[in-house]
Structure formats: C-alpha cells, structure tokens
Design an enzyme around this catalytic site. Sequence first.
Site, short mmCIF file in Angstrom:
data_model
loop_
_atom_site.label_atom_id
_atom_site.label_comp_id
_atom_site.label_asym_id
_atom_site.label_seq_id
_atom_site.Cartn_x
_atom_site.Cartn_y
_atom_site.Cartn_z
N HIS A 162 57.34 17.56 13.21
CA HIS A 162 58.49 18.40 12.85
C HIS A 162 58.18 19.84 13.24
O HIS A 162 57.02 20.23 13.36
CB HIS A 162 58.76 18.34 11.34
CG HIS A 162 59.58 17.16 10.91
ND1 HIS A 162 59.09 15.89 10.93
CD2 HIS A 162 60.87 17.08 10.45
CE1 HIS A 162 60.03 15.05 10.50
NE2 HIS A 162 61.12 15.75 10.21
N SER B 174 66.01 16.72 8.33
CA SER B 174 64.79 17.49 8.12
C SER B 174 64.52 18.52 9.20
O SER B 174 63.82 19.50 8.96
CB SER B 174 63.59 16.55 8.01
OG SER B 174 63.53 15.68 9.12
#
Length: 287
Positions: free
Chosen positions: A263, A37
């Site tokens: 993230h 990711s």
Amino acid sequence: MGAALLSAGAALAPAGTAAASTTTTGGRVDYVALGDSYASAPLVPTQVDATCLRSSQNYPSLVARSQGATLTDVSCSGATTADMGASGTAGVPAQLDALSRGTDLVTVTIGGNDIGFSTVLGTCAQLTSTDPTGTPCRTHFTGTGTDQISDAIGRTAPKVAKVLRAVHHRAPHAEVVIVGYPDLFPDDGVGCTSKTVPLAMGDFAWVRDKEKELNAMLARQARRSGARYVNTYTPTIGHDLCKPTGERWIETFAPETPAAPVHPNATGESAMATAVESTLVRHTWHH
C-alpha cells in the site's frame, strides 16, 4: 509470507461502526471522498479512524487542504463496490450516504477489493517456492485456459459503472473523479530479489499487467460516465515496492515505513494527491 499478507489483508476489513472524518478548512468546496484502503491509507500516521484505518495524511485530506475544501471522508479499508451503496456487515454506513445535492467534488478509488487483489498477491507469495524463477502465480490463475483475474476485472466493470451512476444521481452538480491505483511493481516487469517481496521472478510482469488492466477498466468507466480519471500510475513509476526505503512510495509485503503491506506510504499518498490536484487546477467551482 503469503499467510502474513493474507492476515494483513484481513485486518483491513471494517470491524465496527465508523464515523466520517470531517475536516473544515474554511473553504466553500464541499468535497466527499469515497473508496478503499488506497484512499483511507491504513497505518499511515496519523490514524483518525480505527475502524476504517483512515489517515489524516491520506490523499483526500491533502487534496482538501490544497483546494480549501470542506472534506467528508468516508473512505474505508476493505471497501468494495457493494460497500458504496449498502451498509457494511460491521455497521459501517453506506459511503454514498455522504453525498448530497450540495456536493461539489467527489473522488472515488474502488475496484481492487472486488477483484481480490490482496488475496491474489497472497497466493502468489505462497506459490513462489514452487518455481522461484518461473511464473507459478500466472500459471495458477491462467492454467485453465482463461485468466481468472482478467475475468474478475471484467465482472467488476459494471459494478463500478453502477457506483458512478449512483454518485451522479445523488450529487448531480459534483465533479466526479475516479482515482486509479499507483505503480505497485517495477514497470519494466523485472523482478526484485528482496526477501520482503516474495514473488517469483517471472510473475512480476504478470501482476504489473493485471494492475494496468484494472486501471484501464477504471479509466473506461470514468469516460463512459462523464467522470474524470486520475492516472496515479505514471507519476509513481520508479517508486514501486522494489525500490529501497526512501525511494519507494509503495511499501513491501513487510513494511519498513508505516503503511499496510503493498500500500502507499505517506509519500505515496502525497503523490496521489498531487495527481488529483493537477486535474483540478484549472477548475472553477460553481455555487
């Protein structure tokens, strides 16, 4: 909050058959992007693959544009080293299948899911209330006399080595680049009191050090395999998830800019791309 993070992590797992995103920019460089990711950039606009949560503004896309490359992007949220060489349970093809003898450049970001980093952070968040100013997460993972996360990093090293051997075998003429993970937490180890970062004050330094261990392992595997290592940590120091919106390149446990929890946002992906490009700037492609 911990449960929310775990739910977010679970949402990053592949949920169906995914097609590679192929971008042609008119160049002659055949570039294949592999990874998890941090490469695919879940929830960062614009999402171009709903299964792998892949963004058109992820670092592979930005690198391809800067290099005038033809990109085949098979990065996928939730990917582990096992997903490199085998089809995922949800039907996502093995990422290594995208490689060929004609591949010129390969980037790889992998390892975080092998050590279960999202689950670790979820556990840390759940434990915070037991000792908000202490180190409940570090105690949980090291209380038996061994550091469970360091052990997991050690177990992941040969898996990364195996992936790199397979990449070199399938793409023998390619430049292979391992892209490390950016700075997620304050590099000085000092915690932040933001409610959107629910970690105990003493645990910030520990989770920082675990990420540094992971990156150091990736750098060692790159050297041993003849690959390059791209340090994305140093250029992102000062833009961790404790910084205010606009300054942070890593989103919090409750993102305020489109990105998955903990993230990179679009600016973070751009910073990672710049770090990759700096290692390629003097490279002459051979055909």
